[in-house]
Design an enzyme around this catalytic site. Structure first.
Site, short mmCIF file in Angstrom:
data_model
loop_
_atom_site.label_atom_id
_atom_site.label_comp_id
_atom_site.label_asym_id
_atom_site.label_seq_id
_atom_site.Cartn_x
_atom_site.Cartn_y
_atom_site.Cartn_z
CE LYS A 1 -0.58 -2.78 3.57
NZ LYS A 1 -0.14 -1.53 3.03
N GLY B 1 0.89 1.27 -1.42
CA GLY B 1 -0.69 1.51 -1.36
C GLY B 1 -0.77 2.94 -2.07
CB SER C 1 1.76 -0.23 -6.23
OG SER C 1 1.46 0.85 -5.29
CG HIS D 1 4.80 -3.16 6.71
ND1 HIS D 1 4.36 -1.74 6.46
CD2 HIS D 1 4.72 -3.70 5.43
CE1 HIS D 1 3.58 -1.85 5.05
NE2 HIS D 1 4.01 -3.09 4.65
CD GLU E 1 6.80 -3.91 1.44
OE1 GLU E 1 6.00 -4.43 0.74
OE2 GLU E 1 6.39 -3.68 2.48
CD GLU F 1 1.22 0.08 5.91
OE1 GLU F 1 0.50 -1.00 6.44
OE2 GLU F 1 1.09 0.46 4.76
CG ASN G 1 0.96 -6.52 5.07
OD1 ASN G 1 0.27 -6.80 5.96
ND2 ASN G 1 1.55 -5.68 5.10
C1 PEP Z 1 2.73 -3.82 1.81
O1 PEP Z 1 1.64 -3.45 2.58
O2 PEP Z 1 3.42 -4.50 2.11
C2 PEP Z 1 2.35 -3.33 0.35
C3 PEP Z 1 3.23 -3.47 -0.50
O3 PEP Z 1 1.27 -2.90 0.14
P1 PEP Z 1 0.63 -2.42 -1.55
O4 PEP Z 1 0.57 -3.85 -2.25
O5 PEP Z 1 -0.87 -2.12 -1.06
O6 PEP Z 1 1.46 -1.53 -1.88
#
Ligand code: PEP
Length: 256
Positions: free
Chosen positions: A12, A174, A213, A96, A168, A98, A10
């Site tokens: 973003k 993040g 992460s 997601h 998630e 976000e 992803n």
């Molecule tokens: C994501 O954006 O779905 C995500 C898991 O980000 P990160 O790996 O940076 O935590």
């Protein structure tokens, strides 16, 4: 045959066209044969057309980061399923955290977007997960159930069987703070049960990814969690070397 691990990047709101090209140059040079993994790149909308050209002749597939439920019209800033398909997109991230937290998406809009994706032939990657407050209040499993039951409302079992889900935890995205293996295993197990309750006839074979992460240093530990069928990766997927290291470690683990 065992199904492949799904490793979705992803990106973003990152990656200009030049950066996509640079990334793929490095990535293709580093990556060897990967029969056990299905790699999905989800760049921003502005890079889909170019990424499709750059991915030509490879086994990597293209995903988008959202899709709208109407076909066309006065919906400034949205993108239709048909537009995505014209860029050769096959997968789409929906819901997601976000999008939910910063842009007001709800379980109901996630449901509408998911239905549109499915009826258009796109594979939705539906994201669900709890906030830290919800986890601390012991609400994680109830939140996951609600996100799934509303998100999958009126979607039939045949279509649920075709989807991908991503657990998630919001507090792990993040932040560098990965969820513990027992927390991940518990959530994935619960998600699979809810999928059955929602009508899935073959929940055991539906890919449930972990996101939050994931990086080259912690992927080995995640690979030991048998409930996990792949990852959705943000930050670590922006670095070709690190992303390749995650894929290689996955391949090696499966071959062991
Ligand atoms: C994501 O954006 O779905 C995500 C898991 O980000 P990160 O790996 O940076 O935590």
């Amino acid at each position: 045959m065992k199904s492949q691990y799904v490793i979705a990047a992803n990106w973003k709101m990152n990656m200009t066209l030049e950066e996509c090209e640079e990334f793929l140059d490095k990535f293709k040079n580093l990556l060897l044969d990967i029969p056990e993994s299905k790699v999905i790149f989800c760049p921003p909308f502005s890079a889909l057309f170019t990424m499709n050209v750059l991915l030509e002749g490879t086994s990597y597939v293209l995903g988008a980061q959202n899709v709208y439920w109407e076909d066309k019209g006065a919906f400034t800033g949205e993108v239709s399923a048909e537009m995505l398909i014209s860029c050769n997109v096959s997968h789409v991230i929906i819901g997601h955290s976000e999008r939910r937290q910063l842009f007001g998406e709800t379980n109901e809009t996630v449901n509408k977007r998911t239905m549109k994706a499915l009826s258009s032939g796109l594979t939705p990657i539906m994201c669900i997960g709890e906030t830290i407050e919800q986890r601390n209040n012991d609400e994680t499993l109830a939140i996951l159930r609600e996100q799934l039951m509303v998100g999958l409302n009126e979607i039939n079992s045949e279509n649920i069987n075709k989807m991908i889900f991503a657990y998630e935890p919001v507090w792990a995205i993040g932040t560098g703070e990965r969820a513990e293996p027992n927390q991940i295993a518990e959530a994935h197990h619960a998600i699979r049960n809810v999928l059955t309750d929602a009508g899935a006839t073959d929940a055991a074979s539906i890919p449930i990814l972990y996101g939050g992460s994931v990086n080259g240093n912690n992927v080995k530990e995640l690979l030991k969690i048998k409930e996990v069928n792949g990852y959705l990766i943000g930050g670590a997927s922006l670095d070709a070397k690190e992303f390749v290291s995650i894929i290689h470690q996955t391949e090696n683990h499966i071959k062991e």
